[in-house]
Design an enzyme around this catalytic site. Structure first.
Site, PDB file in Angstrom:
ATOM      1  N   GLY A 164      36.198  98.447  47.259  1.00 51.93           N
ATOM      2  CA  GLY A 164      35.881  98.269  45.848  1.00 51.93           C
ATOM      3  C   GLY A 164      36.510  99.357  44.991  1.00 51.93           C
ATOM      4  N   ASP A 166      39.878 100.365  44.761  1.00 48.49           N
ATOM      5  CA  ASP A 166      41.169  99.904  45.249  1.00 48.49           C
ATOM      6  C   ASP A 166      42.238 100.976  45.492  1.00 48.49           C
ATOM      7  OD1 ASP A 166      39.597  97.830  44.332  1.00 48.49           O
ATOM      8  OD2 ASP A 166      41.193  96.769  43.300  1.00 48.49           O
ATOM      9  N   ARG A 199      46.954 100.730  36.182  1.00 48.73           N
ATOM     10  CA  ARG A 199      46.817  99.914  37.392  1.00 48.73           C
ATOM     11  C   ARG A 199      47.455 100.586  38.609  1.00 48.73           C
ATOM     12  NH1 ARG A 199      43.239  96.041  37.519  1.00 48.73           N
ATOM     13  NH2 ARG A 199      44.513  95.086  39.118  1.00 48.73           N
ATOM     14  N   GLU A 396      35.785  97.935  31.563  1.00 45.87           N
ATOM     15  CA  GLU A 396      35.827  97.979  33.032  1.00 45.87           C
ATOM     16  C   GLU A 396      35.565  99.410  33.515  1.00 45.87           C
ATOM     17  OE1 GLU A 396      39.520  96.466  34.543  1.00 45.87           O
ATOM     18  OE2 GLU A 396      38.842  96.473  36.620  1.00 45.87           O
TER      19      GLU A 396
HETATM   20  C1  GLC Z   1      38.816  95.646  40.882  1.00 50.81           C
HETATM   21  C2  GLC Z   1      37.825  96.723  41.316  1.00 50.81           C
HETATM   22  C3  GLC Z   1      36.794  96.104  42.239  1.00 50.81           C
HETATM   23  C4  GLC Z   1      36.113  94.944  41.529  1.00 50.81           C
HETATM   24  C5  GLC Z   1      37.136  93.933  40.983  1.00 50.81           C
HETATM   25  C6  GLC Z   1      36.515  92.903  40.066  1.00 50.81           C
HETATM   26  O1  GLC Z   1      39.540  95.148  41.949  1.00 50.81           O
HETATM   27  O2  GLC Z   1      38.479  97.781  41.930  1.00 50.81           O
HETATM   28  O3  GLC Z   1      35.843  97.050  42.644  1.00 50.81           O
HETATM   29  O4  GLC Z   1      35.231  94.295  42.377  1.00 50.81           O
HETATM   30  O5  GLC Z   1      38.122  94.607  40.237  1.00 50.81           O
HETATM   31  O6  GLC Z   1      35.852  93.512  38.996  1.00 50.81           O
END
Ligand code: GLC
Length: 424
Positions: A164, A166, A199, A396
């Site tokens: 999560g 990334d 990103r 975000e």
């Molecule tokens: C990105 C985040 C991830 C999340 C996804 C959707 O990939 O790093 O943690 O679940 O976005 O929000």
């Protein structure tokens, strides 16, 4: 503190609701994401309890037979996202990805269950809990069967996306052994929605895809992936989150009178309490992810390092060291908790998981600190998180330096955490 615009937050959840599940953000992430949905349920639970339970139930409709719960469910295709269902090729119905995400769901379900009971609706929700419980248990068992080969009570991630977080620098060194030479050409969609400087880089994306291709080449066989995957990192975040989730699942088992299940879950807790110390890095005096293939500790202090309190680990010496890191970092930023230690040369205030503050991680850190009796630091994290939302809306992520929003706007899990924390 806590004066967020609740109506605006609710409106974001309603807008991103696709009927039974919620997309993280309509443009950038147009499907159902695993841990996003769990946090989103916490937000719905503050104003529409039934809808909160449905979010989790819909997610578990995509569970595989072996207990695995995918990180994305592609209920409907959408050309705005890459890699979509045809790249994953899992052949499941509903179509899903082949990797998982941090197991926060059991903790969220316990939370929803407690809130239903205190509203005198326990009787009404008991059946729904009884139906969800075996699914949660099967998913946790899957982690213990396939993602802890050395039986240390940790979670080994097979893909950076599973954590999560990334593009955390924790995955850089372990990622070097991933062969990207046959990834081929592809067109990213994320950088057409958002500024590329926020990103992950091209090299990181090549590695993400090489790992997807490897999983696919095994037919998404979890035993083979666990034996041969070129990336295997014990993630401090997922390990702490699973330990916490097991504590909550055990309490649910008690409430349901499932004593055999409770005993099995408590054996996992004992294993983790005995083994998770393997993730402690004595040189930097912090909790760090560790590469299973080389045995090397990352040495990076990230926001996930502070999840030890949430995991319920009580170790006076280590807790004190983590509090010192907390205070040092708090002196370097305006808003806690940056995803990477700002003293690290790789810190970047807007690049995704290399600096920005994420509301969901803050929620876990702040909750953990307060539960451990450290109300001052817990409230600091909560206050900073709500202040970011009040001042800048529901992004975000946010810069820890100037609070500016980063990534997508009108973000579901941020709005949900705002509601859950403001209404507490
Ligand atoms: C990105 C985040 C991830 C999340 C996804 C959707 O990939 O790093 O943690 O679940 O976005 O929000």
């Amino acid at each position: 503190m806590g004066i967020i615009d609740r109506e605006a937050a609710r409106a974001i959840l309603r807008k991103n609701d696709r009927g039974g599940y919620t997309v993280p953000n309509g443009r950038v992430y147009p499907f159902q994401w695993n841990w996003d949905s769990a946090f989103v349920a916490l937000g719905f639970d503050t104003f529409d309890r039934g809808r909160a339970w449905t979010e989790i139930e819909t997610l578990f409709q995509a569970q595989w037979e072996d207990g695995f719960l995918p990180h994305i469910v592609f209920w409907k295709d959408d050309p705005g996202y890459f890699p979509g269902p045809s790249v994953w090729g899992t052949g499941k119905n509903p179509v899903t990805s082949g990797i998982t995400q941090p197991p926060v769901a059991a903790t969220v379900v316990r939370n929803m269950w407690e809130s239903a009971k205190s509203a005198d609706e326990g009787e009404h929700y008991r059946q729904r809990l009884e139906a969800l419980f075996p699914k949660l248990l099967a998913w946790h068992r899957w982690f213990h069967d396939y993602r802890d080969p050395e039986r240390r009570g940790v979670v080994v991630a097979m893909h950076p996306w599973e954590t999560g977080r990334d593009n955390s620098p924790e995955w850089d060194a372990p990622g070097e052994s991933i062969d990207v030479s046959s990834v081929g050409d592809y067109v990213r969609r994320d950088t057409s929605h958002l500024d590329a400087k926020m990103r992950p880089t091209k090299l990181e994306y090549d590695r993400y895809l090489a790992l997807v291709q490897f999983g696919r080449s095994t037919g998404w066989d979890h035993a083979r992936i666990s034996a041969d995957n070129p990336f295997q990192v014990a993630d401090v975040g997922m390990s702490m989150i699973l330990l916490r989730a097991n504590r909550d699942l055990a309490r649910l088992a008690d409430d349901l009178g499932n004593s055999d299940d409770a005993a099995e879950i408590r054996s996992w807790i004992d294993l983790a309490e005995g083994g998770i110390g393997w993730l402690w890095n004595d040189d930097v005096q912090a909790w760090c992810s560790r590469d299973l293939l080389t045995g090397r500790s990352s040495g990076f202090i990230t926001s996930a390092s502070f999840l030890s309190f949430y995991a319920g680990l009580q170790d006076a010496r280590r807790d004190e060291a983590m509090r010192r890191h907390f205070d040092r970092i708090a002196g370097l930023v305006e808003y806690m908790v940056p995803s990477l230690d700002p003293a690290d040369p790789g810190f970047q205030m807007v690049r995704y998981w290399r600096g920005p503050v994420w509301a969901v991680v803050n929620y876990m850190i702040g909750t953990g600190l307060s539960e451990a009796g450290d109300r001052e630091r817990g409230e600091k994290v909560r206050g900073d998180t709500l202040a970011l939302m009040e001042r800048n809306g529901f992004y975000e992520a946010y810069s820890p330096i100037d609070g500016s929003g980063s990534g997508g706007d009108d973000f579901s899990w941020t709005a949900a955490i705002g509601l859950a924390w403001a209404d507490r």
